[in-house]
Design an enzyme around this catalytic site. Structure first.
Site, PDB file in Angstrom:
ATOM      1  N   TRP A  51     -47.153  84.848  32.026  1.00 25.25           N
ATOM      2  CA  TRP A  51     -47.990  83.824  32.668  1.00 25.25           C
ATOM      3  C   TRP A  51     -47.361  83.518  34.037  1.00 25.25           C
ATOM      4  O   TRP A  51     -46.155  83.269  34.127  1.00 25.25           O
ATOM      5  CB  TRP A  51     -48.006  82.575  31.782  1.00 25.25           C
TER       6      TRP A  51
ATOM      7  N   ASP B  87     -42.757  79.733  24.090  1.00 25.68           N
ATOM      8  CA  ASP B  87     -43.857  79.040  24.733  1.00 25.68           C
ATOM      9  C   ASP B  87     -45.060  79.206  23.802  1.00 25.68           C
ATOM     10  O   ASP B  87     -45.556  80.312  23.607  1.00 25.68           O
ATOM     11  CB  ASP B  87     -44.139  79.664  26.109  1.00 25.68           C
TER      12      ASP B  87
ATOM     13  N   LYS C 187     -55.518  74.155  24.993  1.00 27.60           N
ATOM     14  CA  LYS C 187     -56.515  75.102  24.510  1.00 27.60           C
ATOM     15  C   LYS C 187     -56.983  74.791  23.096  1.00 27.60           C
ATOM     16  O   LYS C 187     -58.182  74.691  22.850  1.00 27.60           O
ATOM     17  CB  LYS C 187     -55.955  76.524  24.571  1.00 27.60           C
TER      18      LYS C 187
HETATM   19  N1  PLA Z   1     -47.949  78.669  28.780  1.00 26.31           N
HETATM   20  C1  PLA Z   1     -48.835  79.656  28.846  1.00 26.31           C
HETATM   21  C2  PLA Z   1     -48.455  80.991  28.315  1.00 26.31           C
HETATM   22  C3  PLA Z   1     -50.105  79.426  29.385  1.00 26.31           C
HETATM   23  O1  PLA Z   1     -50.974  80.437  29.425  1.00 26.31           O
HETATM   24  C4  PLA Z   1     -50.429  78.159  29.875  1.00 26.31           C
HETATM   25  C5  PLA Z   1     -51.763  77.883  30.510  1.00 26.31           C
HETATM   26  C6  PLA Z   1     -49.465  77.148  29.767  1.00 26.31           C
HETATM   27  C7  PLA Z   1     -48.233  77.436  29.218  1.00 26.31           C
HETATM   28  C8  PLA Z   1     -49.641  75.753  30.258  1.00 26.31           C
HETATM   29  O2  PLA Z   1     -50.787  75.102  29.969  1.00 26.31           O
HETATM   30  P1  PLA Z   1     -50.843  73.526  29.954  1.00 26.31           P
HETATM   31  O3  PLA Z   1     -49.835  73.028  30.926  1.00 26.31           O
HETATM   32  O4  PLA Z   1     -52.221  73.183  30.299  1.00 26.31           O
HETATM   33  O5  PLA Z   1     -50.489  73.123  28.569  1.00 26.31           O
HETATM   34  N2  PLA Z   1     -52.393  78.938  31.163  1.00 26.31           N
HETATM   35  C9  PLA Z   1     -53.742  78.842  31.705  1.00 26.31           C
HETATM   36  C10 PLA Z   1     -53.887  77.734  32.716  1.00 26.31           C
HETATM   37  C11 PLA Z   1     -54.732  78.585  30.589  1.00 26.31           C
HETATM   38  C12 PLA Z   1     -52.885  77.706  33.822  1.00 26.31           C
HETATM   39  O6  PLA Z   1     -52.567  78.723  34.430  1.00 26.31           O
HETATM   40  O7  PLA Z   1     -52.409  76.583  34.078  1.00 26.31           O
HETATM   41  C13 PLA Z   1     -54.079  80.210  32.331  1.00 26.31           C
HETATM   42  O8  PLA Z   1     -55.209  80.388  32.776  1.00 26.31           O
HETATM   43  O9  PLA Z   1     -53.206  81.089  32.299  1.00 26.31           O
END
Ligand code: PLA
Length: 453
Positions: free
Chosen positions: A181, A262, A298
């Site tokens: 991510w 995570d 989510k």
């Molecule tokens: N960890 C992972 C692996 C994630 O994909 C995301 C969110 C988070 C943590 C953190 O989300 P939160 O802070 O809302 O709890 N990833 C998203 C959104 C859904 C983003 O980038 O913020 C994504 O589209 O990858």
């Protein structure tokens, strides 16, 4: 200040004469924002609105959230936002879970107040969230070995843990999967925690590079932190098998590393909360010390409520108490204490058997819809693409995303020509796709894949 520097006409003062002592804007004391013009006998000083922020350059758009901004600006009616991982209905509308509305109504009826929470957050939430992760009655909970504090969703919880690592494990490295991510790197960079990557995705097999992963974890300096996606790996959608998890735990333990999970998609990968926590529970059963960041963005659709937690599993209750006290110490100067609304929703839903059941049913519905569009997208690709390309990887991937293998130029084509918004690493969020749009998306992917290199 600006008005005192603006003067027109023959009586104007030269910049050097104005506020000479007060303005110390450049190395030589000259003000770069004042321009002087001489028009025969008239000297004119015009000031451009001064900014102390000239040295601040424009930041690039965020690779994920920036996609949503670009999507909003597009006026084409065919546009499709598959950038951010946010669940949409078949009508491509955001979805608030019914059980969340029910919990909110209860809160209104009860007339809950808006007092500050303690620094560590809502006690009922912290208890419920740790139980959801490890299972109620798990020895780590019964023996009070888990330090849990409410965080600003997954991101804020990861950031707290990163700050703890920086403070108490100076120089220790965090190993993150390649790819991961996008925000993981930012989080550790900002916390000044060094990181490097371990091999994870193999583009040749469009699968897990398990050998590479194990080798890299083995080679990391002893006592490194190993960041692992608990389930539904983002962006690849490829998780280790249960047998592979056992081997990962073996090497992590052998090398005295500290796992750092995570967990942003519990329940969203398989549709089962327990199954999706299996990796974390495996490590807990081995009596290891580790971190787990959780998010309810989510699985409960609480994106904007910013609700999650950081859990630190320690080998004694005493260590957990100390760790918790330091997490609070990190949180206090950053944001003082966390927001209450989302914490109450989660605590209500998890703490009530009926609502908990309703949540599970809605989560299964969401996970099910994603699986259905995944299948439909695959079917559309197979029936439309005459090249013989094997698209079966789409069905093997799990969770919200599909890692299409499209490169940057191909992803650009998806957006520029087809108005399909996605991240430049080739990831598409199937949670933002409807059955009705699958054929259109398949056309866009086939065109980008075969006509753009
Ligand atoms: N960890 C992972 C692996 C994630 O994909 C995301 C969110 C988070 C943590 C953190 O989300 P939160 O802070 O809302 O709890 N990833 C998203 C959104 C859904 C983003 O980038 O913020 C994504 O589209 O990858």
């Amino acid at each position: 200040m600006a008005s005192s520097m603006l003067s027109l006409g023959s009586t104007s003062l030269l910049p050097r004469e104005i506020n000479k002592d007060k303005l110390k804007l450049g190395p030589s004391g000259s003000n770069p924002f004042l321009r002087t013009k001489s028009l025969s006998r008239v000297t004119m000083s015009v000031s451009v609105k001064p900014s102390r922020f000239e040295g601040i350059t424009m930041a690039p758009p965020d690779p994920i959230l920036g996609v949503s901004e670009a999507f909003k600006a597009d006026t084409n009616e065919l546009k499709l936002n598959l950038g951010v991982g946010a669940y949409r209905t078949e009508e491509l509308q955001p979805y608030v879970l019914n059980v969340v509305k029910k919990a909110e109504n209860l809160m209104l009826e009860r007339g809950d107040n808006k007092e500050y929470l303690p620094i560590e957050g809502l006690a009922a939430f912290n208890k419920a969230t740790a139980e959801l992760l490890f299972g109620a009655g798990h020895p780590v909970i019964k023996e009070q070995k888990v330090a849990t504090i409410q965080g600003l969703s997954g991101t804020g919880s990861l950031r707290l843990a990163a700050a703890l690592i920086e403070r108490y494990f100076p120089g220790a490295k965090v190993l993150i999967s390649a790819p991961t991510w996008g925000n993981h790197k930012n989080i550790f960079n900002d916390a000044k925690v060094p990181w490097s990557e371990y091999r994870y995705y193999d583009p040749k097999t469009i699968g897990l590079d398990f050998e590479g992963m194990i080798e890299d974890i083995k080679e990391a300096p002893e006592g490194s932190f190993i960041l692992l996606h608990g389930c539904a790996h983002n962006p690849t959608g490829i998780d280790p098998t249960p047998e592979q998890w056992v081997k990962i735990a073996d090497v992590v333990q052998e090398k005295n590393h500290i796992p750092f999970f995570d967990v942003a998609y519990q329940g969203f990968a398989s549709g089962s909360l327990d199954e999706d926590a299996a990796s974390v529970r495996l490590f807990a059963e081995r009596g290891m010390e580790f971190f787990v960041a959780q998010s309810y963005s989510k699985n409960l659709g609480l994106y904007a409520e910013r609700i999650g937690a950081i859990n630190v599993v320690c080998s004694s209750a005493d260590a957990a108490t100390r760790v918790k006290s330091q997490l609070k110490r990190i949180a206090r100067p950053m944001y003082s204490n966390p927001p209450v609304h989302g914490a109450r929703i989660v605590a209500n839903v998890l703490g009530d058997a009926t609502m908990f059941g309703e949540w599970k049913a809605e989560m299964e519905m969401m996970a099910g819809r994603i699986k259905t569009v995944r299948q439909r997208l695959y079917d559309s690709l197979v029936s439309k693409d005459k090249s013989g390309k094997d698209w079966s990887f789409i069905l093997k991937q799990i969770g919200m995303f599909s890692f299409t293998g499209l490169n940057k130029a191909q992803s650009d084509n998806m957006t520029n020509k087809w108005h399909v918004y996605m991240t430049k690493d080739g990831r598409i969020s199937l949670a933002g796709l409807s059955m009705a749009k699958c054929e259109y998306l398949a056309d866009a992917i086939i065109d980008s894949c075969h006509n753009v290199s």
